[in-house]
Motif scaffolding. Structure first.
Motif, mmCIF file in Angstrom:
data_model
loop_
_atom_site.group_PDB
_atom_site.id
_atom_site.type_symbol
_atom_site.label_atom_id
_atom_site.label_comp_id
_atom_site.label_asym_id
_atom_site.label_seq_id
_atom_site.Cartn_x
_atom_site.Cartn_y
_atom_site.Cartn_z
ATOM 1 N N PRO A 126 33.265 33.781 38.616
ATOM 2 C CA PRO A 126 33.559 34.846 39.695
ATOM 3 C C PRO A 126 34.762 35.284 39.570
ATOM 4 O O PRO A 126 35.514 34.180 39.196
ATOM 5 N N LEU A 127 34.684 36.350 40.073
ATOM 6 C CA LEU A 127 36.367 37.571 39.809
ATOM 7 C C LEU A 127 36.730 38.094 40.983
ATOM 8 O O LEU A 127 35.104 39.078 41.778
ATOM 9 N N LEU A 128 37.373 38.005 41.694
ATOM 10 C CA LEU A 128 37.893 37.950 42.835
ATOM 11 C C LEU A 128 38.721 39.669 42.220
ATOM 12 O O LEU A 128 39.472 39.250 41.751
ATOM 13 N N VAL A 129 38.492 40.464 43.549
ATOM 14 C CA VAL A 129 39.480 41.682 43.050
ATOM 15 C C VAL A 129 39.953 41.860 44.622
ATOM 16 O O VAL A 129 39.515 42.392 45.647
ATOM 17 N N TYR A 130 41.387 41.860 44.369
ATOM 18 C CA TYR A 130 42.233 43.561 45.389
ATOM 19 C C TYR A 130 43.096 44.284 44.925
ATOM 20 O O TYR A 130 43.775 44.518 43.268
ATOM 21 N N THR B 258 47.846 34.129 50.187
ATOM 22 C CA THR B 258 47.070 33.186 51.047
ATOM 23 C C THR B 258 45.600 33.459 49.479
ATOM 24 O O THR B 258 45.227 31.895 49.180
ATOM 25 N N VAL B 259 45.695 34.507 48.705
ATOM 26 C CA VAL B 259 44.739 33.808 47.352
ATOM 27 C C VAL B 259 45.284 33.239 46.436
ATOM 28 O O VAL B 259 44.053 32.510 46.085
ATOM 29 N N ILE B 260 46.325 33.423 46.178
ATOM 30 C CA ILE B 260 47.063 32.219 45.173
ATOM 31 C C ILE B 260 46.821 30.731 45.576
ATOM 32 O O ILE B 260 46.401 29.956 44.699
ATOM 33 N N GLU B 261 47.484 30.400 46.895
ATOM 34 C CA GLU B 261 46.869 29.343 47.391
ATOM 35 C C GLU B 261 46.044 28.311 47.160
ATOM 36 O O GLU B 261 45.820 27.843 47.168
ATOM 37 N N ALA B 262 44.719 29.531 47.249
ATOM 38 C CA ALA B 262 43.303 29.235 47.629
ATOM 39 C C ALA B 262 42.942 29.009 46.353
ATOM 40 O O ALA B 262 41.949 28.194 46.291
ATOM 41 N N LEU B 263 43.592 29.566 44.551
ATOM 42 C CA LEU B 263 42.579 29.337 44.098
ATOM 43 C C LEU B 263 42.578 27.956 43.690
ATOM 44 O O LEU B 263 41.203 27.551 42.711
ATOM 45 N N PRO B 264 43.360 27.116 43.481
ATOM 46 C CA PRO B 264 42.652 25.422 42.952
ATOM 47 C C PRO B 264 41.711 25.134 43.739
ATOM 48 O O PRO B 264 41.342 23.774 43.467
ATOM 49 N N ARG B 265 41.600 25.545 45.290
ATOM 50 C CA ARG B 265 40.551 24.775 45.724
ATOM 51 C C ARG B 265 39.224 25.363 45.199
ATOM 52 O O ARG B 265 37.794 26.009 45.326
ATOM 53 N N LEU B 266 39.688 26.791 44.344
ATOM 54 C CA LEU B 266 38.341 27.865 43.678
ATOM 55 C C LEU B 266 38.099 27.561 42.221
ATOM 56 O O LEU B 266 38.869 28.346 42.101
ATOM 57 N N PRO B 267 37.662 26.373 41.617
ATOM 58 C CA PRO B 267 38.157 26.038 40.475
ATOM 59 C C PRO B 267 37.391 26.584 39.077
ATOM 60 O O PRO B 267 37.863 27.189 38.162
ATOM 61 N N ASP B 268 36.507 27.347 40.183
ATOM 62 C CA ASP B 268 35.702 28.193 38.575
ATOM 63 C C ASP B 268 36.161 29.672 38.705
ATOM 64 O O ASP B 268 35.916 31.176 37.758
ATOM 65 N N ALA B 269 36.538 30.313 40.206
ATOM 66 C CA ALA B 269 37.232 32.070 40.946
ATOM 67 C C ALA B 269 38.036 32.059 39.089
ATOM 68 O O ALA B 269 39.421 30.902 39.360
ATOM 69 N N HIS B 270 38.620 33.457 39.453
ATOM 70 C CA HIS B 270 39.935 34.458 38.491
ATOM 71 C C HIS B 270 40.131 35.094 39.682
ATOM 72 O O HIS B 270 39.275 36.405 40.647
ATOM 73 N N ALA B 271 41.447 35.521 40.039
ATOM 74 C CA ALA B 271 41.344 37.175 40.645
ATOM 75 C C ALA B 271 42.399 38.034 40.287
ATOM 76 O O ALA B 271 42.950 37.813 39.037
ATOM 77 N N ALA B 272 41.864 38.998 40.508
ATOM 78 C CA ALA B 272 42.470 40.208 39.735
ATOM 79 C C ALA B 272 43.569 41.374 40.797
ATOM 80 O O ALA B 272 42.214 41.275 41.027
ATOM 81 N N PHE B 273 44.225 41.323 40.652
ATOM 82 C CA PHE B 273 45.432 42.180 41.187
ATOM 83 C C PHE B 273 45.773 43.655 41.130
ATOM 84 O O PHE B 273 46.000 43.446 39.870
ATOM 85 N N VAL B 274 44.679 44.279 41.127
ATOM 86 C CA VAL B 274 45.145 45.811 40.849
ATOM 87 C C VAL B 274 46.487 46.365 41.258
ATOM 88 O O VAL B 274 45.746 47.400 42.327
ATOM 89 N N VAL B 275 47.076 46.863 41.282
ATOM 90 C CA VAL B 275 48.813 47.009 41.982
ATOM 91 C C VAL B 275 49.257 48.127 41.355
ATOM 92 O O VAL B 275 49.100 48.601 39.804
ATOM 93 N N LEU B 276 50.210 48.675 41.544
ATOM 94 C CA LEU B 276 50.290 50.292 41.342
ATOM 95 C C LEU B 276 51.708 49.714 40.218
ATOM 96 O O LEU B 276 51.904 49.901 39.537
ATOM 97 N N ARG C 32 44.232 32.095 35.584
ATOM 98 C CA ARG C 32 42.763 32.322 36.394
ATOM 99 C C ARG C 32 44.022 34.078 37.287
ATOM 100 O O ARG C 32 42.764 34.474 38.133
ATOM 101 N N VAL C 33 44.647 34.352 36.944
ATOM 102 C CA VAL C 33 45.519 35.414 37.815
ATOM 103 C C VAL C 33 45.591 36.054 36.709
ATOM 104 O O VAL C 33 46.490 36.561 35.957
ATOM 105 N N HIS C 34 44.980 37.564 36.892
ATOM 106 C CA HIS C 34 45.572 38.848 36.188
ATOM 107 C C HIS C 34 45.880 40.020 37.331
ATOM 108 O O HIS C 34 45.305 40.342 37.880
ATOM 109 N N ALA C 35 47.370 40.562 36.682
ATOM 110 C CA ALA C 35 48.248 41.876 37.064
ATOM 111 C C ALA C 35 47.724 42.382 36.335
ATOM 112 O O ALA C 35 47.624 43.226 35.644
ATOM 113 N N LEU C 36 47.265 44.048 36.735
ATOM 114 C CA LEU C 36 45.908 45.246 36.208
ATOM 115 C C LEU C 36 46.749 46.506 37.079
ATOM 116 O O LEU C 36 47.226 46.501 38.570
ATOM 117 N N PRO C 37 47.138 47.387 36.132
ATOM 118 C CA PRO C 37 48.347 48.708 36.787
ATOM 119 C C PRO C 37 46.579 49.576 37.212
ATOM 120 O O PRO C 37 45.441 48.628 37.224
#
Length: 521
Positions: free
Chosen positions: A324-328, A340-358, A380-385
């Motif tokens: 499961p991959l969430l993207v912002y 809010t996304v970071i604080e939620a991840l411990p309760r979404l144990p299978d999910a990863h979050a990608a932050f596509v930012v400048l 499980r947190v990925h900061a991408l350009p």
């Protein structure tokens, strides 16, 4: 960053359309709306030059399709405030005057003390009184330098009682014109862009957002003084009174609001990003017509020299197809709700979050990643350009859910923001906070879930719902006409109509302007 000055496709339309100068207060490449507008209007036959702000001291030029882009080195002549050149008599009466004299006096006192020490040893003289005087002088000059530094720190904050009283008085005396004293750096945009606009002799100026409306209006006035008629289009990207101030002191917002109100009435046409913002602008500035709406919708072709493959989002995150991959995608800031996304991840144990930012390595993202490490979810947190705007939709389609967790600010309530439509074209279920316009649209279409802003528990619920039945939400995009309205091609036609109406001339190969287009003053 490119620095290409070679002729490009714009040569094909040279002389075939009226001259349009677009103004923007950034380096262009991170602004998809401005890039798409410049290229599509040039493709429609207008001779477009887009003027932006160089990120350094070098002028830069390149092509966006048939449009020319020029980045100008920014003037910094009025960036400093006048109080930085005055002695702080009221705050720190013992302080040195500004200008470098403080460091000079401290160094001078130290040199005197060193001279006396050497003379005592080499000449065998006690010089006791002089040595005592030198020590007193060193301490005195250090005290005065410290007082100056403290005064500078207080002035930088601009939130002391004297600052607040002065700013209040200026606003009462000058009204909207008070920006000249509260934020004089706005004149640096005039000094940077004004001469370039005049040299291009445009028929129409397209001023993007609140800093450039003044530059455009004054350029129109100068042209009129020289016997030329120039039309002004103001492109309002956001509701300025409703944004979070971009400086901590209380001068920034009233100054910029005053600047906008002073010059908005001189626009010949206004365009903006949503129906609700259009109505607000009409009332706020007493516009004779409701502004035309040009959504910042996905679309636009890639430049001829950018035909490489779209990056693989999952590969960059190092996750498999069944993870499961969430993207912002967008600006990283506290009011965007990323915490809010970071604080939620411990309760979404299978999910990863990608932050596509400048700025994936910027200070805010570093703080966010540090919090993720504290919670044990950093892997499980990925900061991408960012990727180029023409690749965004395909890039984001690799995720499972698109996130818009923004907080309640007046400006956040007004529009379908860019990422909303990008997620839609990527056919992602959307999890959005209960900001008015986007929450209403999601409830209407069924393309995602709405949660209470800043409520981690409700965010977790919404994400779990979308991950449990993604096809249910994706089915909303099969609704006839839904995605067609959210394309840049449709928006470009609106902007082209505004241009043609103002200039009362046909563009080669185009039909004549209608007599009363929506949103033209």
């Amino acid at each position: 960053m490119r620095d290409d000055t070679a002729p490009g496709p714009a040569e094909q339309t040279e002389g075939g359309g009226r001259r349009v100068v677009m103004l923007v207060d950034n380096a262009v490449e991170g602004d998809s709306r401005v890039q798409k507008a410049a290229r599509s209007m040039a493709d429609a036959g207008w001779r477009v030059t887009l003027l932006g702000q160089s990120p350094d001291h070098r002028p830069r030029r390149w092509r966006l399709g048939a449009a020319e882009v020029r980045l100008l080195p920014m003037s910094k002549q009025l960036n400093a405030r006048r109080n930085q050149f005055r002695r702080p008599w009221l705050r720190r009466p013992l302080a040195h005057r500004p200008g470098g004299i403080a460091d000079y006096r401290v160094a001078q006192a130290k040199a005197w003390r060193a001279d006396l020490l050497a003379r005592r040893v080499l000449e065998g003289r006690s010089l006791r009184l002089r040595r005592l005087a030198a020590q007193v002088m060193v301490r005195w000059t250090r005290l005065r330098r410290d007082q100056l530094e403290r005064a500078r720190a207080a002035r930088k904050g601009l939130d002391g009682p004297v600052d607040r009283l002065w700013a209040w008085g200026v606003r009462r005396c000058m009204g909207h014109r008070a920006w000249r004293r509260l934020e004089p750096y706005l004149w640096d945009y005039e000094l940077t862009f004004g001469p370039a606009v005049d040299a291009l002799r445009p028929d129409l100026i397209h001023a993007n957002d609140f800093r450039m409306i003044g530059v455009g209006a004054r350029a129109v006035a100068r042209a009129r003084d020289r016997g030329r008629t120039v039309k002004l289009v103001w492109d309002a990207h956001e509701y300025l009174p409703g944004i979070k101030p971009r400086a901590s002191h209380g001068r920034w917002l009233p100054a910029h609001v005053g600047h906008e109100r002073e010059y908005a009435r001189y626009a010949d046409a206004v365009v903006t990003v949503s129906d609700s913002l259009a109505e607000l602008l009409r009332r706020e500035h007493r516009l004779p017509e409701t502004p035309a709406v040009v959504l910042n919708a996905p679309g636009g072709e890639a430049p001829e020299d950018h035909d490489g493959p779209v990056p693989d989002l999952r590969a960059l995150c190092g996750v498999t197809a069944d993870t499961p991959l969430l993207v912002y995608s967008g600006a990283p800031a506290e009011q965007r709700g990323l915490r809010t996304v970071i604080e939620a991840l411990p309760r979404l144990p299978d999910a990863h979050a990608a932050f596509v930012v400048l700025a994936p390595r910027g200070a805010y993202m570093k703080g966010l990643l540090a919090r993720a490490a504290e919670l044990g979810v950093a892997e499980r947190v990925h900061a991408l350009p960012y990727v180029p705007h023409w690749q965004v939709v395909d890039f984001l389609s690799g995720a499972d859910v698109g996130l818009i967790p923004i907080h309640h600010w007046p400006n956040h309530e007004l529009a379908l923001i860019t990422k909303f439509m990008e997620y839609a074209h990527a056919r992602l279920p959307i999890v959005v906070s209960d900001v008015r316009t986007m929450a209403d649209k999601v409830r209407e279409t069924g393309q995602g879930e709405v949660f209470r802003a800043e409520d981690t528990d409700d965010f977790v619920r919404a994400v779990r719902a979308t991950l449990a039945a993604p096809e249910r939400y994706r089915a909303a995009y099969d609704t006839p006409g839904l995605l067609d309205a959210w394309t840049w091609q449709a928006q470009a036609q609106v902007l082209d109509t505004v241009y043609r109406h103002l200039l009362c001339a046909e563009v080669p190969g185009r039909t004549a302007a209608p007599t009363s287009p929506i949103g033209v003053n």
